[in-house]
Design a protein around this motif. Structure first.
Motif, PDB file in Angstrom:
ATOM      1  N   LEU A   1     -26.001 -30.030   9.945  1.00  0.00           N
ATOM      2  CA  LEU A   1     -26.076 -28.669  10.473  1.00  0.00           C
ATOM      3  C   LEU A   1     -26.536 -28.676  11.925  1.00  0.00           C
TER       4      LEU A   1
ATOM      5  N   VAL B   1     -24.254 -27.360  15.037  1.00  0.00           N
ATOM      6  CA  VAL B   1     -24.779 -26.308  15.919  1.00  0.00           C
ATOM      7  C   VAL B   1     -24.828 -26.802  17.359  1.00  0.00           C
TER       8      VAL B   1
ATOM      9  N   GLY C   1     -21.380 -26.736  18.731  1.00  0.00           N
ATOM     10  CA  GLY C   1     -21.004 -25.354  18.998  1.00  0.00           C
ATOM     11  C   GLY C   1     -21.607 -24.819  20.285  1.00  0.00           C
TER      12      GLY C   1
END
Length: 81
Positions: free
Chosen positions: A35, A39, A42
């Motif tokens: 995760l 992130v 992103g």
């Protein structure tokens, strides 16, 4: 900054500072690390999009200016650089 907001700001900053320690167990798993990685990718893509948007505008402006200078010089107008 107003004196009435200082304690609230201090508490907020302290809460944010201890957040990684509170989430340490969640981020220790493979899914937690995945995760964090997704992130991070992103965020990098969002920043790159903003930078490329500005870069494309600069390139477009440069093309228009250079084309205008080339046109003027072709027509015989003396353009000092």
């Amino acid at each position: 900054m107003s004196a009435t907001f200082a304690p609230v700001l201090d508490q907020t900053l302290a809460a944010w500072a201890t957040l990684p320690l509170q989430l340490g167990g969640l981020l220790a798993t493979q899914l937690g690390q995945l995760l964090v990685g997704v992130v991070a990718v992103g965020v990098a893509i969002l920043v790159a999009r903003l930078v490329l948007r500005v870069a494309w505008r600069l390139v477009t402006i440069a093309v228009v200016v250079i084309a205008a200078l080339l046109l003027f010089s072709t027509l015989g107008v003396n353009v000092p650089l």
